[in-house]
Scaffold this active site. Sequence first.
Site, mmCIF file in Angstrom:
data_model
loop_
_atom_site.group_PDB
_atom_site.id
_atom_site.type_symbol
_atom_site.label_atom_id
_atom_site.label_comp_id
_atom_site.label_asym_id
_atom_site.label_seq_id
_atom_site.Cartn_x
_atom_site.Cartn_y
_atom_site.Cartn_z
ATOM 1 N N ASN A 7 -0.256 2.226 5.973
ATOM 2 C CA ASN A 7 -0.863 1.707 4.746
ATOM 3 C C ASN A 7 -0.238 0.345 4.425
ATOM 4 O O ASN A 7 0.978 0.249 4.222
ATOM 5 C CB ASN A 7 -0.610 2.707 3.606
ATOM 6 C CG ASN A 7 -1.254 2.263 2.313
ATOM 7 O OD1 ASN A 7 -1.144 1.094 1.936
ATOM 8 N ND2 ASN A 7 -1.902 3.169 1.608
ATOM 9 N N HIS A 10 1.026 -2.746 0.316
ATOM 10 C CA HIS A 10 2.138 -3.471 -0.301
ATOM 11 C C HIS A 10 2.372 -4.849 0.297
ATOM 12 O O HIS A 10 3.080 -5.668 -0.279
ATOM 13 C CB HIS A 10 3.404 -2.620 -0.298
ATOM 14 C CG HIS A 10 3.280 -1.465 -1.238
ATOM 15 N ND1 HIS A 10 2.789 -1.609 -2.517
ATOM 16 C CD2 HIS A 10 3.510 -0.144 -1.085
ATOM 17 C CE1 HIS A 10 2.758 -0.432 -3.104
ATOM 18 N NE2 HIS A 10 3.167 0.479 -2.260
ATOM 19 N N HIS A 43 -6.126 0.642 0.390
ATOM 20 C CA HIS A 43 -6.726 1.212 -0.818
ATOM 21 C C HIS A 43 -7.346 0.066 -1.614
ATOM 22 O O HIS A 43 -6.628 -0.804 -2.119
ATOM 23 C CB HIS A 43 -5.640 1.912 -1.639
ATOM 24 C CG HIS A 43 -6.151 2.640 -2.848
ATOM 25 N ND1 HIS A 43 -5.319 3.430 -3.621
ATOM 26 C CD2 HIS A 43 -7.368 2.715 -3.415
ATOM 27 C CE1 HIS A 43 -6.026 3.952 -4.622
ATOM 28 N NE2 HIS A 43 -7.274 3.521 -4.525
ATOM 29 N N ARG A 45 -8.618 -0.825 -4.825
ATOM 30 C CA ARG A 45 -8.613 -0.263 -6.180
ATOM 31 C C ARG A 45 -9.600 -1.007 -7.057
ATOM 32 O O ARG A 45 -9.880 -2.190 -6.853
ATOM 33 C CB ARG A 45 -7.209 -0.358 -6.803
ATOM 34 C CG ARG A 45 -6.160 0.450 -6.064
ATOM 35 C CD ARG A 45 -4.835 0.418 -6.807
ATOM 36 N NE ARG A 45 -4.866 1.257 -7.980
ATOM 37 C CZ ARG A 45 -4.296 2.474 -8.067
ATOM 38 N NH1 ARG A 45 -3.624 2.956 -7.046
ATOM 39 N NH2 ARG A 45 -4.386 3.168 -9.169
ATOM 40 N N ARG A 49 -5.634 -4.716 -7.577
ATOM 41 C CA ARG A 49 -4.260 -5.183 -7.804
ATOM 42 C C ARG A 49 -3.565 -5.601 -6.509
ATOM 43 O O ARG A 49 -2.602 -6.339 -6.540
ATOM 44 C CB ARG A 49 -3.427 -4.113 -8.519
ATOM 45 C CG ARG A 49 -3.104 -2.924 -7.675
ATOM 46 C CD ARG A 49 -2.159 -1.983 -8.386
ATOM 47 N NE ARG A 49 -2.780 -1.323 -9.520
ATOM 48 C CZ ARG A 49 -2.343 -0.174 -10.033
ATOM 49 N NH1 ARG A 49 -1.282 0.404 -9.528
ATOM 50 N NH2 ARG A 49 -2.956 0.391 -11.039
ATOM 51 N N GLU A 70 -9.026 3.949 1.573
ATOM 52 C CA GLU A 70 -8.806 4.846 0.424
ATOM 53 C C GLU A 70 -9.576 4.270 -0.746
ATOM 54 O O GLU A 70 -9.485 3.066 -1.028
ATOM 55 C CB GLU A 70 -7.327 4.886 0.047
ATOM 56 C CG GLU A 70 -6.445 5.543 1.053
ATOM 57 C CD GLU A 70 -4.978 5.446 0.634
ATOM 58 O OE1 GLU A 70 -4.685 4.938 -0.463
ATOM 59 O OE2 GLU A 70 -4.139 5.868 1.420
ATOM 60 N N THR A 101 -1.057 6.286 -6.685
ATOM 61 C CA THR A 101 -1.897 7.477 -6.863
ATOM 62 C C THR A 101 -1.019 8.659 -7.274
ATOM 63 O O THR A 101 -0.112 9.036 -6.538
ATOM 64 C CB THR A 101 -2.628 7.794 -5.538
ATOM 65 O OG1 THR A 101 -3.183 6.580 -5.042
ATOM 66 C CG2 THR A 101 -3.724 8.806 -5.762
ATOM 67 N N GLU A 151 -6.324 15.295 3.179
ATOM 68 C CA GLU A 151 -4.977 14.725 3.260
ATOM 69 C C GLU A 151 -4.146 15.402 2.188
ATOM 70 O O GLU A 151 -4.443 15.277 0.990
ATOM 71 C CB GLU A 151 -5.015 13.205 3.038
ATOM 72 C CG GLU A 151 -3.613 12.595 3.100
ATOM 73 C CD GLU A 151 -3.610 11.061 3.034
ATOM 74 O OE1 GLU A 151 -4.581 10.435 3.504
ATOM 75 O OE2 GLU A 151 -2.631 10.511 2.506
ATOM 76 N N HIS A 190 1.966 10.272 1.251
ATOM 77 C CA HIS A 190 2.496 9.875 -0.056
ATOM 78 C C HIS A 190 3.983 10.199 -0.152
ATOM 79 O O HIS A 190 4.372 11.359 -0.081
ATOM 80 C CB HIS A 190 1.761 10.526 -1.237
ATOM 81 C CG HIS A 190 1.756 9.603 -2.431
ATOM 82 N ND1 HIS A 190 2.873 9.412 -3.204
ATOM 83 C CD2 HIS A 190 0.808 8.784 -2.929
ATOM 84 C CE1 HIS A 190 2.588 8.523 -4.144
ATOM 85 N NE2 HIS A 190 1.350 8.116 -3.997
HETATM 86 N N1 PXP Z 1 -2.059 8.472 1.173
HETATM 87 C C1 PXP Z 1 -2.699 8.186 0.010
HETATM 88 C C2 PXP Z 1 -3.966 8.897 -0.272
HETATM 89 C C3 PXP Z 1 -2.185 7.249 -0.893
HETATM 90 O O1 PXP Z 1 -2.836 6.988 -2.041
HETATM 91 C C4 PXP Z 1 -0.995 6.560 -0.552
HETATM 92 C C5 PXP Z 1 -0.464 5.515 -1.485
HETATM 93 O O2 PXP Z 1 -1.322 4.418 -1.486
HETATM 94 C C6 PXP Z 1 -0.385 6.862 0.671
HETATM 95 C C7 PXP Z 1 -0.918 7.842 1.502
HETATM 96 C C8 PXP Z 1 0.873 6.167 1.117
HETATM 97 O O3 PXP Z 1 1.909 6.483 0.253
HETATM 98 P P1 PXP Z 1 3.314 5.756 0.425
HETATM 99 O O4 PXP Z 1 3.086 4.295 0.150
HETATM 100 O O5 PXP Z 1 4.183 6.424 -0.573
HETATM 101 O O6 PXP Z 1 3.754 5.977 1.850
#
Ligand code: PXP
Length: 237
Positions: A7, A10, A43, A45, A49, A70, A101, A151, A190
């Site tokens: 992901n 960030h 993601h 959003r 953001r 996402e 999330t 998931e 997550h």
């Molecule tokens: N899976 C989903 C559905 C999420 O919303 C997120 C956060 O954007 C992640 C995985 C990844 O989470 P993390 O950044 O804590 O690894």
Amino acid sequence: MVELGVNIDHVATLRQARRTYEPDPVRVAIVCENGGADSITVHLREDRRHIQDRDLRLLRETVAVRLNLEMACEDEMIRIARSVRPDQVTLVPEKRQEVTTEGGLDVAGRIDVVRRCVEQLLEVGIDVSLFVDPESAQIDASAATGAGAIELHTGAYAAANHRERPAKFAALELAGARAIASGLALHAGHGLNYHNVLPVARLDGMHELNIGHAIVSRAIYTGMEQAVREMKRLITS
Ligand code: PXP
């Protein structure tokens, strides 16, 4: 073998902190692929953001592995997904005020709405995964929507202290087994990091882990390609 979805939200968070052009998640996705990522996750959003519409469009053109989007179960997002055609959509709940999330999608409580979203995505050939808390009712409802995967939200497991963690992990085990028995592919994500990921990666039938914050954080020290490679090696060990 467990697959790693990286992901890269960030990376875009850092760019948006200055509203500039760097770091570019599109370039970073290529580096993630070099490190062994099996998919790239972003993601989009409602408040934009971090990831922007431009990122999604360009990622669709450049990502060679699977692209996992996402998004919320909303008309605007369904329109975008049907136009951009990621390989997979993971439906997540979304609140404007949240830092990230917070909980899983309440599939059991909104089954008709979720089913309609799933149908609209499947109709154009997009695989659908539902981000849910590890609860039987949510797993059973997810199976009834026609989605191919769930998931499991690992946030509670990741945040638990030593005493609480066995119970949180047992919930993941139970929910994972129920998903597999229902014919759903099993994903999780997550709060997973280099220290807590292994038991989750080794859950029976685990197919895909989506990990962002820990990998992007480690990349500050080691570079992204190395951070991805270390996580890939760990989850497939
Ligand atoms: N899976 C989903 C559905 C999420 O919303 C997120 C956060 O954007 C992640 C995985 C990844 O989470 P993390 O950044 O804590 O690894």
